[in-house]
Design a protein around this motif. Sequence first.
Motif, PDB file in Angstrom:
ATOM      1  N   MET A 224       0.841  -1.185   0.000  1.00  0.00           N
ATOM      2  CA  MET A 224       0.000   0.000   0.000  1.00  0.00           C
ATOM      3  C   MET A 224       0.882   1.243   0.000  1.00  0.00           C
ATOM      4  O   MET A 224       1.791   1.361   0.804  1.00  0.00           O
ATOM      5  N   ALA A 225       0.606   2.149  -0.909  1.00  0.00           N
ATOM      6  CA  ALA A 225       1.356   3.401  -0.972  1.00  0.00           C
ATOM      7  C   ALA A 225       0.774   4.370   0.057  1.00  0.00           C
ATOM      8  O   ALA A 225      -0.428   4.591   0.106  1.00  0.00           O
ATOM      9  N   LEU A 226       1.654   4.915   0.867  1.00  0.00           N
ATOM     10  CA  LEU A 226       1.217   5.857   1.902  1.00  0.00           C
ATOM     11  C   LEU A 226       1.501   7.273   1.422  1.00  0.00           C
ATOM     12  O   LEU A 226       2.531   7.536   0.811  1.00  0.00           O
ATOM     13  N   ASP A 227       0.600   8.194   1.724  1.00  0.00           N
ATOM     14  CA  ASP A 227       0.810   9.553   1.253  1.00  0.00           C
ATOM     15  C   ASP A 227       1.927  10.236   2.048  1.00  0.00           C
ATOM     16  O   ASP A 227       2.306   9.805   3.130  1.00  0.00           O
ATOM     17  N   LYS A 228       2.451  11.299   1.455  1.00  0.00           N
ATOM     18  CA  LYS A 228       3.601  12.005   2.025  1.00  0.00           C
ATOM     19  C   LYS A 228       3.300  12.557   3.415  1.00  0.00           C
ATOM     20  O   LYS A 228       4.135  12.481   4.315  1.00  0.00           O
ATOM     21  N   GLU A 229       2.122  13.096   3.625  1.00  0.00           N
ATOM     22  CA  GLU A 229       1.769  13.668   4.927  1.00  0.00           C
ATOM     23  C   GLU A 229       1.806  12.588   6.025  1.00  0.00           C
ATOM     24  O   GLU A 229       2.337  12.814   7.100  1.00  0.00           O
ATOM     25  N   PHE A 230       1.251  11.419   5.714  1.00  0.00           N
ATOM     26  CA  PHE A 230       1.256  10.303   6.664  1.00  0.00           C
ATOM     27  C   PHE A 230       2.705   9.913   6.994  1.00  0.00           C
ATOM     28  O   PHE A 230       3.088   9.812   8.146  1.00  0.00           O
ATOM     29  N   ARG A 231       3.501   9.706   5.950  1.00  0.00           N
ATOM     30  CA  ARG A 231       4.897   9.310   6.134  1.00  0.00           C
ATOM     31  C   ARG A 231       5.658  10.380   6.930  1.00  0.00           C
ATOM     32  O   ARG A 231       6.416  10.057   7.844  1.00  0.00           O
ATOM     33  N   ASP A 232       5.450  11.647   6.594  1.00  0.00           N
ATOM     34  CA  ASP A 232       6.135  12.733   7.300  1.00  0.00           C
ATOM     35  C   ASP A 232       5.785  12.738   8.787  1.00  0.00           C
ATOM     36  O   ASP A 232       6.652  12.979   9.635  1.00  0.00           O
ATOM     37  N   LEU A 233       4.530  12.456   9.142  1.00  0.00           N
ATOM     38  CA  LEU A 233       4.130  12.388  10.554  1.00  0.00           C
ATOM     39  C   LEU A 233       4.856  11.267  11.288  1.00  0.00           C
ATOM     40  O   LEU A 233       5.340  11.449  12.405  1.00  0.00           O
ATOM     41  N   VAL A 234       4.952  10.096  10.658  1.00  0.00           N
ATOM     42  CA  VAL A 234       5.626   8.962  11.288  1.00  0.00           C
ATOM     43  C   VAL A 234       7.126   9.247  11.431  1.00  0.00           C
ATOM     44  O   VAL A 234       7.718   8.990  12.480  1.00  0.00           O
ATOM     45  N   VAL A 235       7.730   9.813  10.409  1.00  0.00           N
ATOM     46  CA  VAL A 235       9.156  10.146  10.449  1.00  0.00           C
ATOM     47  C   VAL A 235       9.424  11.216  11.508  1.00  0.00           C
ATOM     48  O   VAL A 235      10.371  11.106  12.297  1.00  0.00           O
ATOM     49  N   GLN A 236       8.584  12.238  11.568  1.00  0.00           N
ATOM     50  CA  GLN A 236       8.759  13.306  12.556  1.00  0.00           C
ATOM     51  C   GLN A 236       8.663  12.745  13.975  1.00  0.00           C
ATOM     52  O   GLN A 236       9.462  13.079  14.835  1.00  0.00           O
ATOM     53  N   ARG A 237       7.693  11.878  14.218  1.00  0.00           N
ATOM     54  CA  ARG A 237       7.531  11.282  15.544  1.00  0.00           C
ATOM     55  C   ARG A 237       8.757  10.450  15.927  1.00  0.00           C
ATOM     56  O   ARG A 237       9.113  10.338  17.084  1.00  0.00           O
ATOM     57  N   ALA A 238       9.436   9.894  14.931  1.00  0.00           N
ATOM     58  CA  ALA A 238      10.643   9.099  15.178  1.00  0.00           C
ATOM     59  C   ALA A 238      11.879   9.980  15.316  1.00  0.00           C
ATOM     60  O   ALA A 238      13.002   9.484  15.311  1.00  0.00           O
ATOM     61  N   GLY A 239      11.681  11.264  15.460  1.00  0.00           N
ATOM     62  CA  GLY A 239      12.821  12.170  15.630  1.00  0.00           C
ATOM     63  C   GLY A 239      13.565  12.430  14.337  1.00  0.00           C
ATOM     64  O   GLY A 239      14.756  12.712  14.340  1.00  0.00           O
ATOM     65  N   ASN A 240      12.852  12.315  13.208  1.00  0.00           N
ATOM     66  CA  ASN A 240      13.435  12.538  11.882  1.00  0.00           C
ATOM     67  C   ASN A 240      14.615  11.615  11.609  1.00  0.00           C
ATOM     68  O   ASN A 240      15.571  11.996  10.948  1.00  0.00           O
TER      69      ASN A 240
END
Length: 130
Positions: free
Chosen positions: A1-17
């Motif tokens: 499943m392709a995840l949209d950029k906003e979703f991915r950015d939220l997960v990455v940001q929560r992981a401390g980038n």
Amino acid sequence: MALDKEFRDLVVQRAGNQQSESRAYRFPIDRIIAGQHGGKYTVENSALACHECNEKKGPNIYGVDPLTDQAQPLYNPREDLWQEHFYFQAAVLVGITPVGRATIRTLGMNENDRVSLREELGYPASLDSQ
């Protein structure tokens, strides 16, 4: 499943980038609770995972503690604190609890190539600077 950029950015940001700009080193997004167990693609049920951990985890939500031979839930980054379950001894990850030990074993987190990579990258000292 392709995840949209906003979703991915939220997960990455929560992981401390914790993400490389290179696609070759981008961590996949893992559903903590797999779809076959009712897990959805939500921010709350998602975490970054290295490719090896993601592959080895698969749909597993339990592993076996090598010390007790008992089934244990795997570490859940949305519910568990890392420091309560793990610590580094040089570049080797040590499980403090049954959950930590089962997670290390199930995900193969101390396989030789993974420990060697941590040594090359300067882990765990490199974590202190982030």
